[in-house]
Every structure is written in structure tokens, then in C-alpha cells.
Design a protein around this motif. Structure first.
Motif, mmCIF file in Angstrom:
data_model
loop_
_atom_site.group_PDB
_atom_site.id
_atom_site.type_symbol
_atom_site.label_atom_id
_atom_site.label_comp_id
_atom_site.label_asym_id
_atom_site.label_seq_id
_atom_site.Cartn_x
_atom_site.Cartn_y
_atom_site.Cartn_z
ATOM 1 N N ASN A 59 0.817 -1.211 0.000
ATOM 2 C CA ASN A 59 0.000 0.000 0.000
ATOM 3 C C ASN A 59 0.853 1.264 0.000
ATOM 4 O OD1 ASN A 59 -2.483 -1.306 -0.055
ATOM 5 N ND2 ASN A 59 -2.541 -1.509 2.161
ATOM 6 N N TYR A 60 1.906 1.260 0.816
ATOM 7 C CA TYR A 60 2.697 2.477 0.985
ATOM 8 C C TYR A 60 3.897 2.503 0.045
ATOM 9 C CZ TYR A 60 0.103 4.010 5.081
ATOM 10 O OH TYR A 60 -0.878 4.464 5.928
ATOM 11 N N MET A 61 4.131 3.670 -0.520
ATOM 12 C CA MET A 61 5.326 3.936 -1.313
ATOM 13 C C MET A 61 5.893 5.282 -0.894
ATOM 14 S SD MET A 61 4.337 2.485 -5.102
ATOM 15 C CE MET A 61 6.047 2.518 -5.693
ATOM 16 N N TYR A 62 7.221 5.421 -1.059
ATOM 17 C CA TYR A 62 7.932 6.586 -0.542
ATOM 18 C C TYR A 62 8.981 7.060 -1.541
ATOM 19 C CZ TYR A 62 6.412 3.992 3.619
ATOM 20 O OH TYR A 62 5.691 3.269 4.533
ATOM 21 N N TRP A 63 9.260 8.347 -1.486
ATOM 22 C CA TRP A 63 10.416 8.922 -2.167
ATOM 23 C C TRP A 63 11.319 9.570 -1.130
ATOM 24 C CZ3 TRP A 63 12.317 8.075 -6.773
ATOM 25 C CH2 TRP A 63 11.470 7.679 -7.824
ATOM 26 N N TYR A 64 12.595 9.134 -1.124
ATOM 27 C CA TYR A 64 13.615 9.708 -0.251
ATOM 28 C C TYR A 64 14.742 10.279 -1.113
ATOM 29 C CZ TYR A 64 11.940 7.329 4.032
ATOM 30 O OH TYR A 64 11.215 6.909 5.124
ATOM 31 N N ARG A 65 15.432 11.262 -0.571
ATOM 32 C CA ARG A 65 16.687 11.697 -1.160
ATOM 33 C C ARG A 65 17.811 11.412 -0.167
ATOM 34 N NH1 ARG A 65 17.270 18.012 -2.309
ATOM 35 N NH2 ARG A 65 19.467 17.413 -2.228
ATOM 36 N N GLN A 66 18.978 11.051 -0.695
ATOM 37 C CA GLN A 66 20.128 10.726 0.148
ATOM 38 C C GLN A 66 21.261 11.694 -0.148
ATOM 39 O OE1 GLN A 66 21.871 6.840 -0.380
ATOM 40 N NE2 GLN A 66 23.244 7.086 1.349
ATOM 41 N N ASP A 67 21.715 12.370 0.881
ATOM 42 C CA ASP A 67 22.813 13.326 0.767
ATOM 43 C C ASP A 67 23.792 13.085 1.905
ATOM 44 O OD1 ASP A 67 20.024 15.102 0.154
ATOM 45 O OD2 ASP A 67 21.592 15.190 -1.381
ATOM 46 N N THR A 68 25.064 13.196 1.594
ATOM 47 C CA THR A 68 26.100 12.993 2.600
ATOM 48 C C THR A 68 25.869 13.937 3.770
ATOM 49 O OG1 THR A 68 27.657 12.380 0.875
ATOM 50 C CG2 THR A 68 28.573 12.980 3.007
ATOM 51 N N GLY A 69 25.933 13.373 4.969
ATOM 52 C CA GLY A 69 25.749 14.174 6.180
ATOM 53 C C GLY A 69 24.307 14.315 6.610
ATOM 54 N N HIS A 70 23.387 13.903 5.747
ATOM 55 C CA HIS A 70 21.958 14.019 6.070
ATOM 56 C C HIS A 70 21.247 12.682 6.103
ATOM 57 C CE1 HIS A 70 21.747 18.424 5.885
ATOM 58 N NE2 HIS A 70 22.577 18.341 4.875
ATOM 59 N N GLY A 71 21.887 11.643 5.657
ATOM 60 C CA GLY A 71 21.196 10.369 5.587
ATOM 61 C C GLY A 71 20.105 10.419 4.532
ATOM 62 N N LEU A 72 19.012 9.751 4.797
ATOM 63 C CA LEU A 72 17.875 9.770 3.884
ATOM 64 C C LEU A 72 16.791 10.674 4.458
ATOM 65 C CD1 LEU A 72 19.276 6.909 3.271
ATOM 66 C CD2 LEU A 72 17.078 6.348 2.240
ATOM 67 N N ARG A 73 16.242 11.505 3.597
ATOM 68 C CA ARG A 73 15.176 12.408 4.017
ATOM 69 C C ARG A 73 13.947 12.174 3.142
ATOM 70 N NH1 ARG A 73 18.153 18.103 3.858
ATOM 71 N NH2 ARG A 73 19.096 17.099 2.027
ATOM 72 N N LEU A 74 12.784 12.124 3.790
ATOM 73 C CA LEU A 74 11.540 11.775 3.112
ATOM 74 C C LEU A 74 10.977 12.983 2.377
ATOM 75 C CD1 LEU A 74 9.347 9.618 2.665
ATOM 76 C CD2 LEU A 74 8.246 10.469 4.755
ATOM 77 N N ILE A 75 10.690 12.795 1.081
ATOM 78 C CA ILE A 75 10.154 13.886 0.261
ATOM 79 C C ILE A 75 8.621 13.822 0.234
ATOM 80 C CG2 ILE A 75 10.179 14.961 -2.016
ATOM 81 C CD1 ILE A 75 12.867 13.507 -2.511
ATOM 82 N N HIS A 76 8.094 12.703 -0.267
ATOM 83 C CA HIS A 76 6.653 12.454 -0.314
ATOM 84 C C HIS A 76 6.402 10.965 -0.121
ATOM 85 C CE1 HIS A 76 5.498 16.455 -1.601
ATOM 86 N NE2 HIS A 76 6.275 16.403 -2.662
ATOM 87 N N TYR A 77 5.166 10.635 0.278
ATOM 88 C CA TYR A 77 4.778 9.240 0.326
ATOM 89 C C TYR A 77 3.297 9.098 0.028
ATOM 90 C CZ TYR A 77 3.370 10.063 5.254
ATOM 91 O OH TYR A 77 2.797 10.521 6.408
ATOM 92 N N SER A 78 2.871 7.859 -0.149
ATOM 93 C CA SER A 78 1.503 7.621 -0.595
ATOM 94 C C SER A 78 1.028 6.285 -0.054
ATOM 95 C CB SER A 78 1.457 7.603 -2.129
ATOM 96 O OG SER A 78 0.247 7.041 -2.601
ATOM 97 N N TYR A 79 -0.257 6.209 0.262
ATOM 98 C CA TYR A 79 -0.799 4.919 0.711
ATOM 99 C C TYR A 79 -1.752 4.293 -0.290
ATOM 100 C CZ TYR A 79 -4.763 7.603 2.676
ATOM 101 O OH TYR A 79 -5.840 8.442 2.871
ATOM 102 N N GLY A 80 -1.765 4.783 -1.504
ATOM 103 C CA GLY A 80 -2.565 4.142 -2.533
ATOM 104 C C GLY A 80 -2.738 5.049 -3.732
ATOM 105 N N ALA A 81 -3.296 4.504 -4.792
ATOM 106 C CA ALA A 81 -3.498 5.278 -6.011
ATOM 107 C C ALA A 81 -4.296 6.543 -5.719
ATOM 108 C CB ALA A 81 -4.213 4.426 -7.049
#
Lengths: 114, 110
Positions: free
Chosen positions: B30-52
Motif C-alpha cells: 500500500n505504501y510507497m515513498y520517495w527519499y533523497r540521500q545526501d552525505t551528512g543528512h542520511g535519507l530524508r523523506l520527500i513524499h509518500y503515498s498509501y494508494g493510487a
């Protein structure tokens, strides 16, 4: 604010030696905690996860982690490191309940030397 | 084994350019996510969704749009790309609070 801190950006360890990676969390309530590993040029893979219960959690490839509420910590350990453990390790806390939304720490790069 | 596929693997664009990153999962999570990864920041969540049709705002949403067209497909859109959006982007889906990640898209904005 709910957050995760990994104080060591880089760790170098000899093959066969023990490894400990530190993770400190800030969370209101009972945290669900995770360790993920990122091998070179790959996505992240789950190593282990903590749900409330036994504070010591076993994971894959000989890794284990220990939860401490008093220290707000979730440190990762391995008794004997192999060259294939060369990777970046991320600690994370669930901050979204059933959504599975995770807040990650900065990551720790582990370099294995012979 | 959960499968999450991202495309393209690498993308170079110019400042002000229009970019779409694609993600497909084949496990009916059900859930999908977009993360960005940058040195010193780890992964940061941009947007997510629980369905169409659903979209939830993450922790670093500025400059990004996202759309979940089906249970399988989740897209990240940069309509006016900026150099600060140069990063490694990961898509993930989840089951029982375990995230399954794609291999990432490396985006460079010149």
C-alpha cells in the motif's frame, strides 16, 4: 523533535575484529527502531528491527542490536567483521505509525581493512 | 522478495529543467515513498503515498511534486530543477513496517 543521530560518520575496522555502531534516538513514546545497510551502488536492505520486547535483537549476517530506553540508544554490533561488511549503515525510527514512515540517521560508513 | 524498480539510473539536466523519476513495485504494497540521500543528512523523506491517487507530504517537499497513478507506480516530479536538488533518490515500498528500496536514481542538475 523525533530524530536519530549516528555520531560516527566513518568507522574503520580490521577483518575479524568486532564492530559497534552507535545510534541515539529521540522519540516520544515507545520507539520502533531499525538498522538498514547499503552496499556499494545498491539500495538499502533491512538488517534488523526492534519492536517492544526483548532488548537484544538478532539480525542477518551475524548482526545484533541492543535497545536501551534509559540511554535512548540502539547500538549495532557484530562479533567478527568480514570484508563483505564494507557498507554504509543507517539507523532509523518509525515516526509514522502504520504508515511505516521512517526517520533516518546520517549513516556510518564502515571500511574493512585486512 | 519485494521488487522495487526505479528509472532512470542516472539523469543529468540543467537548471530550470523538467524531470520525472519513475518507480514501480510489484508486490501490491500500500505504501510507497520517495527519499533523497545526501552525505551528512542520511535519507530524508520527500513524499509518500498509501494508494493510487493519494499523496502525503514528507519532511523535505519543497520543489517536488509526486503522483501515485496506480498501486504499482509512483512518480517524482521536479518541474523547475535546481542545483540543490542534485542528489541520489530512492523509492521504497513497505509491508509490515519494513521498507523495500529500489537501487536509486542519481540526478545531477547543472
Amino acid at each position: 523533535a523525533q530524530s536519530v543521530t549516528q555520531p560516527d560518520a566513518r568507522v574503520t575496522v580490521s577483518e575479524g575484529a568486532s564492530l559497534q555502531l552507535r545510534c541515539k534516538y529521540s522519540y516520544f513514546g515507545t520507539p520502533y527502531l531499525f538498522w538498514y545497510v547499503q552496499y556499494p551502488r545498491q539500495g538499502l536492505q533491512l538488517l534488523l528491527k526492534y519492536y517492544p520486547g526483548d532488548p537484544v535483537v538478532q539480525g542477518v549476517n551475524g548482526f545484533e542490536a541492543e535497545f536501551s530506553k534509559s540511554n535512548s540508544s540502539f547500538h549495532l554490533r557484530k562479533a567478527s567483521v568480514h570484508w563483505s561488511d564494507w557498507a554504509v549503515y543507517f539507523c532509523a525510527v518509525n515516526t509514522g505509525g502504520l504508515s511505516g514512515k521512517l526517520t533516518f540517521g546520517e549513516g556510518t560508513q564502515v571500511t574493512v581493512i585486512s | 522478495e519485494a521488487a522495487v524498480t526505479q528509472s532512470p539510473r542516472n539523469k543529468v539536466t540543467v537548471t530550470g529543467g523538467n524531470v520525472t523519476l519513475s518507480c514501480r513495485q510489484t508486490n501490491s504494497h500500500n505504501y510507497m515513498y520517495w527519499y533523497r540521500q545526501d552525505t551528512g543528512h542520511g535519507l530524508r523523506l520527500i513524499h509518500y503515498s498509501y494508494g493510487a491517487g493519494n499523496l502525503q507530504i514528507g519532511d523535505v517537499p519543497d520543489g517536488y511534486k509526486a503522483t501515485r497513478t496506480t498501486q504499482e507506480d509512483f512518480f517524482l516530479l521536479l518541474e523547475l530543477a535546481s542545483p540543490s536538488q542534485t542528489s541520489l533518490y530512492f523509492c521504497a515500498s513497505s509491508s509490515a513496517e519494513t521498507l523495500y528500496f529500489g537501487s536509486g536514481t542519481r540526478l545531477t542538475v547543472l
